[in-house]
Design a protein around this motif. Structure first.
Motif, mmCIF file in Angstrom:
data_model
loop_
_atom_site.group_PDB
_atom_site.id
_atom_site.type_symbol
_atom_site.label_atom_id
_atom_site.label_comp_id
_atom_site.label_asym_id
_atom_site.label_seq_id
_atom_site.Cartn_x
_atom_site.Cartn_y
_atom_site.Cartn_z
ATOM 1 N N LEU A 1 0.812 -1.221 0.000
ATOM 2 C CA LEU A 1 0.000 0.000 0.000
ATOM 3 C C LEU A 1 0.845 1.270 0.000
ATOM 4 C CD1 LEU A 1 -2.904 -0.984 2.426
ATOM 5 C CD2 LEU A 1 -2.828 -1.121 -0.082
ATOM 6 N N GLU A 2 2.049 1.205 0.583
ATOM 7 C CA GLU A 2 2.896 2.404 0.613
ATOM 8 C C GLU A 2 3.359 2.797 -0.786
ATOM 9 O OE1 GLU A 2 5.547 -1.071 0.636
ATOM 10 O OE2 GLU A 2 3.855 -0.568 1.913
ATOM 11 N N GLN A 3 3.274 1.882 -1.755
ATOM 12 C CA GLN A 3 3.647 2.190 -3.138
ATOM 13 C C GLN A 3 2.525 2.907 -3.887
ATOM 14 O OE1 GLN A 3 5.145 -1.189 -5.403
ATOM 15 N NE2 GLN A 3 5.642 -2.231 -3.498
ATOM 16 N N LEU A 4 1.329 2.914 -3.305
ATOM 17 C CA LEU A 4 0.154 3.449 -3.993
ATOM 18 C C LEU A 4 -0.251 4.797 -3.414
ATOM 19 C CD1 LEU A 4 -1.902 0.133 -4.126
ATOM 20 C CD2 LEU A 4 -0.299 1.028 -5.825
ATOM 21 N N ASP A 5 -0.791 5.636 -4.280
ATOM 22 C CA ASP A 5 -1.205 6.989 -3.912
ATOM 23 C C ASP A 5 -2.734 7.059 -3.979
ATOM 24 O OD1 ASP A 5 -1.835 9.703 -3.846
ATOM 25 O OD2 ASP A 5 -0.181 10.276 -5.160
ATOM 26 N N LYS A 6 -3.383 7.403 -2.875
ATOM 27 C CA LYS A 6 -4.848 7.441 -2.845
ATOM 28 C C LYS A 6 -5.435 8.499 -3.762
ATOM 29 C CE LYS A 6 -5.607 5.249 1.590
ATOM 30 N NZ LYS A 6 -6.209 5.319 2.912
ATOM 31 N N SER A 7 -4.635 9.452 -4.221
ATOM 32 C CA SER A 7 -5.142 10.492 -5.117
ATOM 33 C C SER A 7 -5.054 10.081 -6.591
ATOM 34 C CB SER A 7 -4.382 11.800 -4.900
ATOM 35 O OG SER A 7 -3.046 11.675 -5.344
ATOM 36 N N VAL A 8 -4.495 8.903 -6.853
ATOM 37 C CA VAL A 8 -4.298 8.428 -8.225
ATOM 38 C C VAL A 8 -5.300 7.313 -8.528
ATOM 39 C CG1 VAL A 8 -2.662 7.223 -9.744
ATOM 40 C CG2 VAL A 8 -1.850 9.002 -8.194
ATOM 41 N N PRO A 9 -6.005 7.396 -9.668
ATOM 42 C CA PRO A 9 -6.888 6.286 -10.049
ATOM 43 C C PRO A 9 -6.080 5.131 -10.651
ATOM 44 C CG PRO A 9 -7.055 8.049 -11.654
ATOM 45 C CD PRO A 9 -6.119 8.529 -10.577
ATOM 46 N N TYR A 10 -6.415 3.919 -10.253
ATOM 47 C CA TYR A 10 -5.714 2.726 -10.734
ATOM 48 C C TYR A 10 -6.663 1.822 -11.497
ATOM 49 C CZ TYR A 10 -2.000 4.072 -7.527
ATOM 50 O OH TYR A 10 -1.001 4.761 -6.884
ATOM 51 N N ILE A 11 -6.115 1.151 -12.510
ATOM 52 C CA ILE A 11 -6.838 0.116 -13.244
ATOM 53 C C ILE A 11 -6.162 -1.195 -12.895
ATOM 54 C CG2 ILE A 11 -7.460 -0.770 -15.520
ATOM 55 C CD1 ILE A 11 -7.061 2.212 -16.512
ATOM 56 N N LEU A 12 -6.936 -2.156 -12.386
ATOM 57 C CA LEU A 12 -6.373 -3.439 -11.980
ATOM 58 C C LEU A 12 -6.723 -4.516 -12.988
ATOM 59 C CD1 LEU A 12 -6.208 -1.735 -9.361
ATOM 60 C CD2 LEU A 12 -6.346 -3.880 -8.149
ATOM 61 N N VAL A 13 -5.733 -5.375 -13.258
ATOM 62 C CA VAL A 13 -5.905 -6.425 -14.253
ATOM 63 C C VAL A 13 -5.296 -7.729 -13.752
ATOM 64 C CG1 VAL A 13 -3.784 -5.782 -15.472
ATOM 65 C CG2 VAL A 13 -5.555 -7.027 -16.695
ATOM 66 N N CYS A 14 -5.922 -8.840 -14.143
ATOM 67 C CA CYS A 14 -5.364 -10.176 -13.905
ATOM 68 C C CYS A 14 -5.644 -10.992 -15.166
ATOM 69 C CB CYS A 14 -5.974 -10.821 -12.657
ATOM 70 S SG CYS A 14 -7.732 -11.217 -12.810
ATOM 71 N N LYS A 15 -5.646 -12.290 -15.066
ATOM 72 C CA LYS A 15 -5.855 -13.108 -16.250
ATOM 73 C C LYS A 15 -7.290 -13.021 -16.765
ATOM 74 C CE LYS A 15 -5.402 -17.792 -18.063
ATOM 75 N NZ LYS A 15 -4.976 -19.162 -17.773
ATOM 76 N N GLY A 16 -8.272 -13.194 -15.861
ATOM 77 C CA GLY A 16 -9.665 -13.226 -16.293
ATOM 78 C C GLY A 16 -10.578 -12.205 -15.648
ATOM 79 N N GLY A 17 -10.077 -11.459 -14.670
ATOM 80 C CA GLY A 17 -10.869 -10.419 -14.043
ATOM 81 C C GLY A 17 -11.325 -10.699 -12.629
ATOM 82 N N VAL A 18 -11.140 -11.926 -12.137
ATOM 83 C CA VAL A 18 -11.616 -12.277 -10.794
ATOM 84 C C VAL A 18 -10.647 -11.814 -9.709
ATOM 85 C CG1 VAL A 18 -12.290 -14.164 -9.261
ATOM 86 C CG2 VAL A 18 -12.970 -14.204 -11.660
ATOM 87 N N ARG A 19 -9.365 -12.114 -9.882
ATOM 88 C CA ARG A 19 -8.386 -11.684 -8.869
ATOM 89 C C ARG A 19 -8.296 -10.167 -8.809
ATOM 90 N NH1 ARG A 19 -3.336 -15.128 -10.719
ATOM 91 N NH2 ARG A 19 -4.535 -15.031 -12.639
ATOM 92 N N SER A 20 -8.361 -9.519 -9.962
ATOM 93 C CA SER A 20 -8.308 -8.050 -9.954
ATOM 94 C C SER A 20 -9.570 -7.476 -9.312
ATOM 95 C CB SER A 20 -8.098 -7.500 -11.366
ATOM 96 O OG SER A 20 -9.071 -7.974 -12.268
ATOM 97 N N GLU A 21 -10.699 -8.160 -9.462
ATOM 98 C CA GLU A 21 -11.929 -7.724 -8.784
ATOM 99 C C GLU A 21 -11.752 -7.819 -7.271
ATOM 100 O OE1 GLU A 21 -16.511 -9.230 -8.276
ATOM 101 O OE2 GLU A 21 -15.591 -9.430 -10.249
ATOM 102 N N ASN A 22 -11.143 -8.901 -6.808
ATOM 103 C CA ASN A 22 -10.875 -9.048 -5.372
ATOM 104 C C ASN A 22 -9.927 -7.960 -4.887
ATOM 105 O OD1 ASN A 22 -12.470 -11.352 -5.197
ATOM 106 N ND2 ASN A 22 -10.750 -12.744 -5.526
ATOM 107 N N ALA A 23 -8.904 -7.665 -5.663
ATOM 108 C CA ALA A 23 -7.961 -6.607 -5.295
ATOM 109 C C ALA A 23 -8.667 -5.253 -5.269
ATOM 110 C CB ALA A 23 -6.788 -6.579 -6.276
ATOM 111 N N CYS A 24 -9.563 -5.018 -6.224
ATOM 112 C CA CYS A 24 -10.319 -3.764 -6.258
ATOM 113 C C CYS A 24 -11.171 -3.617 -4.999
ATOM 114 C CB CYS A 24 -11.216 -3.700 -7.492
ATOM 115 S SG CYS A 24 -10.379 -3.259 -9.022
ATOM 116 N N GLN A 25 -11.849 -4.691 -4.616
ATOM 117 C CA GLN A 25 -12.686 -4.638 -3.415
ATOM 118 C C GLN A 25 -11.843 -4.273 -2.200
ATOM 119 O OE1 GLN A 25 -14.566 -8.499 -3.416
ATOM 120 N NE2 GLN A 25 -16.264 -7.798 -4.694
ATOM 121 N N TYR A 26 -10.692 -4.919 -2.057
ATOM 122 C CA TYR A 26 -9.808 -4.650 -0.922
ATOM 123 C C TYR A 26 -9.320 -3.195 -0.954
ATOM 124 C CZ TYR A 26 -5.754 -4.630 2.109
ATOM 125 O OH TYR A 26 -4.846 -4.295 3.085
#
Length: 100
Positions: free
Chosen positions: A50-75
């Motif tokens: 989390l220290e690598q990420l900036d809360k003021s920056v929008p991020y797009i998350l990607v994985c192989k099929g969209g499920v793991r990135s969805e879990n990461a987005c929720q978190y």
């Protein structure tokens, strides 16, 4: 949770938008290529990164099929980050790849 299609992502890439893509796949998966400019943070390492990420920056998350990135987005949403899940993940992405 916000989502984006690969077509929308490709349009943003073509327009040279300043994007912040996080690829949450495992090391052996990113060896097959990543979206240009993507940062690789495996899903299991997100809570410790989390220290690598900036809360003021929008991020797009990607994985192989969209499920793991969805879990990461929720978190990350729960932690106060602005995140968007790439629907269909890399299986749907047919754009340029970068190899790291």
């Amino acid at each position: 949770m916000k989502t984006m299609t690969t077509e929308e992502l490709l349009n943003l890439l073509d327009a040279n938008e300043d994007l912040h893509v996080i690829d949450v796949r495992e090391d052996f998966e990113v060896a097959d290529g990543v979206i240009p400019g993507a940062v690789h943070i495996p899903l299991g390492e997100i809570p410790n990164s989390l220290e690598q990420l900036d809360k003021s920056v929008p991020y797009i998350l990607v994985c192989k099929g969209g499920v793991r990135s969805e879990n990461a987005c929720q978190y990350l949403e729960e932690q106060g980050y602005d995140v968007t899940n790439l629907e269909g993940g890399m299986l749907s992405y047919d754009g340029e790849l970068e190899f790291k």
